[in-house]
Design a protein around this motif. Structure first.
Motif, mmCIF file in Angstrom:
data_model
loop_
_atom_site.group_PDB
_atom_site.id
_atom_site.type_symbol
_atom_site.label_atom_id
_atom_site.label_comp_id
_atom_site.label_asym_id
_atom_site.label_seq_id
_atom_site.Cartn_x
_atom_site.Cartn_y
_atom_site.Cartn_z
ATOM 1 N N ALA A 12 -25.911 -11.223 56.993
ATOM 2 C CA ALA A 12 -25.733 -12.671 56.880
ATOM 3 C C ALA A 12 -26.005 -13.171 55.461
ATOM 4 O O ALA A 12 -25.497 -14.227 55.058
ATOM 5 C CB ALA A 12 -26.656 -13.387 57.869
ATOM 6 N N TRP A 13 -26.800 -12.432 54.704
ATOM 7 C CA TRP A 13 -27.094 -12.840 53.340
ATOM 8 C C TRP A 13 -25.851 -12.807 52.458
ATOM 9 O O TRP A 13 -25.806 -13.481 51.417
ATOM 10 C CB TRP A 13 -28.179 -11.940 52.735
ATOM 11 N N GLN A 14 -24.839 -12.038 52.860
ATOM 12 C CA GLN A 14 -23.605 -12.002 52.068
ATOM 13 C C GLN A 14 -22.870 -13.339 52.129
ATOM 14 O O GLN A 14 -22.210 -13.744 51.165
ATOM 15 C CB GLN A 14 -22.694 -10.868 52.563
ATOM 16 N N SER A 15 -22.994 -14.017 53.255
ATOM 17 C CA SER A 15 -22.405 -15.353 53.352
ATOM 18 C C SER A 15 -23.142 -16.320 52.423
ATOM 19 O O SER A 15 -22.521 -17.168 51.765
ATOM 20 C CB SER A 15 -22.489 -15.863 54.795
ATOM 21 N N VAL A 16 -24.461 -16.179 52.362
ATOM 22 C CA VAL A 16 -25.250 -17.003 51.450
ATOM 23 C C VAL A 16 -24.825 -16.729 50.011
ATOM 24 O O VAL A 16 -24.693 -17.654 49.196
ATOM 25 C CB VAL A 16 -26.762 -16.710 51.622
ATOM 26 N N ARG A 17 -24.597 -15.467 49.697
ATOM 27 C CA ARG A 17 -24.186 -15.092 48.342
ATOM 28 C C ARG A 17 -22.864 -15.740 47.963
ATOM 29 O O ARG A 17 -22.718 -16.289 46.863
ATOM 30 C CB ARG A 17 -24.057 -13.572 48.230
ATOM 31 N N LEU A 18 -21.902 -15.707 48.864
ATOM 32 C CA LEU A 18 -20.580 -16.273 48.572
ATOM 33 C C LEU A 18 -20.646 -17.790 48.434
ATOM 34 O O LEU A 18 -20.001 -18.374 47.552
ATOM 35 C CB LEU A 18 -19.595 -15.873 49.671
ATOM 36 N N VAL A 19 -21.431 -18.414 49.303
ATOM 37 C CA VAL A 19 -21.582 -19.880 49.220
ATOM 38 C C VAL A 19 -22.266 -20.257 47.913
ATOM 39 O O VAL A 19 -21.844 -21.201 47.220
ATOM 40 C CB VAL A 19 -22.377 -20.413 50.430
ATOM 41 N N SER A 379 -26.736 -15.952 43.787
ATOM 42 C CA SER A 379 -25.652 -15.072 44.215
ATOM 43 C C SER A 379 -25.790 -13.685 43.610
ATOM 44 O O SER A 379 -25.652 -12.665 44.293
ATOM 45 C CB SER A 379 -24.303 -15.690 43.829
#
Length: 407
Positions: A12-19, A379
């Motif tokens: 889920a942290w990858q979504s945070v990274r992209l945002v 990110s």
């Protein structure tokens, strides 16, 4: 300790990274769009420099922590060292973000740095400045660029060397790697001290080329170390909220992070007061001008805010052992300190806008700059941490760190 999911980031942290990346890019584009279309771009570049140095200082604090850990053969900090190693890797994207400052200097712009104006060096020019002309051998765009390359190359090499060796030890458990890193840690600290000192001279002190302070580098270092310990405390708290390192970083480690936060709060206050006292007592016009500018046009309010918000409040707030052992309260103070660290850098940089006639005015450009660079910083941090253990799983002192007890 095994290499399990409790010490790795969730997908889920990858979504945070992209945002974070998207928000960062959009915010920076908005800041540039507003700032560069104004009659004067001075405010944008000063605001960008403030936010840039803010996040750079956190990574520089991390870069200091890692070799010091090996130099002192510390055992308590093993479980939190990987977070510091990851934060130091962000010096790579920070080098790229520095191009926004470097390119205008190379193209002859003197919007940010007054010393880059050729008219200041020309004896026949009405804008000729004897002091700036005298310093032109050091303060010129080519040498400025060379030094910046040396600074970032040194920092990135140190960061990568310690990080990659630490990851290698995760795989093979070779104790000789620890001995090797201990061997080179003293050189790393010396190089760090020299480069950070001169970088602070180049990027912050030279904003006012008439002013000088021999302890300005120490002042900047003190703020960098303090902001790093505060930021690392917040990072570890958020990771534990996500179920990571839950039984690894304990109340004892928070207590030690709180000790360093308290210690560097005191150190920052000592250096800040020492610098002011010596300049005030000597009363030399070349030195007092910097402080006089920060007592006019509303800047005295910011100075008072720093005295209480950057020193007295956190000093008494983190002094108690009970607070240092409460991760919720300690994290709250860490966030407060991070806000005050930005105010400190704002106080250093922004009074130089419009040749010292600007008043404090935090606006949309400032917000976009800090959100923009901050988004890219977060990110990048998540990208470096992806698929990597958040703890040095085969460090020979890991068991000592896990069993830490403060007495």
């Amino acid at each position: 300790m095994t290499d399990d999911e409790s010490i790795r980031l969730n997908p889920a942290w990858q979504s945070v990274r992209l945002v974070a990346m998207a928000v960062g890019v959009l915010a920076l584009l908005l800041a540039m769009g507003i700032g560069l279309t104004q009659e004067s771009s001075s405010y944008f570049f000063h605001s960008y420099l403030t936010s840039f140095v803010y996040f750079l200082s956190i990574s520089l604090g991390a870069l200091f922590f890692v070799p010091i850990h090996f130099l002192t053969r510390a055992g308590w900090s093993v479980v939190v060292r990987r977070v510091a190693e990851l934060l130091s890797q962000n010096l790579i994207p920070m080098a790229i973000l520095f191009l926004v400052i470097l390119f205008p200097v190379l193209l002859g712009s003197h919007t940010l740095f007054e010393w880059n104006d050729p008219a200041k060096w020309d004896v026949g020019s009405p804008e000729y400045d004897q002091l700036i002309a005298h310093k032109s051998g050091y303060l010129n765009s080519i040498f400025f660029t060379i030094r910046a390359i040396v600074y970032f190359a040194t920092w990135i090499c140190i960061a990568r060397y310690f990080y990659l060796n630490s990851l290698e030890q995760d795989g093979n458990g070779d104790k000789q790697i620890t001995l090797k890193l201990q061997k080179w840690s003293s050189l790393a600290v010396v190089l760090f001290a020299l480069t950070v000192t001169f970088a602070s001279f180049d990027w912050l002190m030279s904003l006012d080329p008439h002013w000088f302070s021999t302890i300005f580098g120490v002042y900047f270092f003190a703020g960098s170390a303090l902001s790093f310990f505060a930021f690392m405390t917040v990072c570890i708290f958020l990771l534990q909220r996500d179920g990571k390192m839950a039984n690894i970083v304990t109340q004892e480690h928070y207590h030690d992070l709180g000790k360093y936060t308290f210690g560097f709060t005191l150190f920052w206050g000592y250096i800040a007061f020492s610098q002011f006292l010596l300049i005030w007592y000597a009363n030399i016009p070349e030195e007092t001008g910097w402080y006089l500018r920060r007592q006019e046009n509303g800047w005295a309010v910011v100075a008072i805010l720093l005295i209480f918000g950057h020193f007295f409040l956190p000093f008494f707030g983190v002094m108690s052992r009970h607070i240092r052992r409460n991760k919720y309260i300690l994290t709250g103070w860490a966030v407060f300190i991070l806000v005050m660290h930005y105010v400190d850098l704002y106080y250093i940089v922004m009074p130089q806008v419009a040749h010292g006639t600007a008043a404090p005015s935090f606006g949309l450009i400032d917000l976009c700059c800090i959100v923009g660079i901050g988004g890219l910083y977060i990110s990048s941090l998540i990208w470096f941490a992806t698929d990597k253990p958040l703890v040095p799983v085969k460090d020979p002192r890991l068991s000592e760190s896990l069993a830490l007890q403060n007495h």
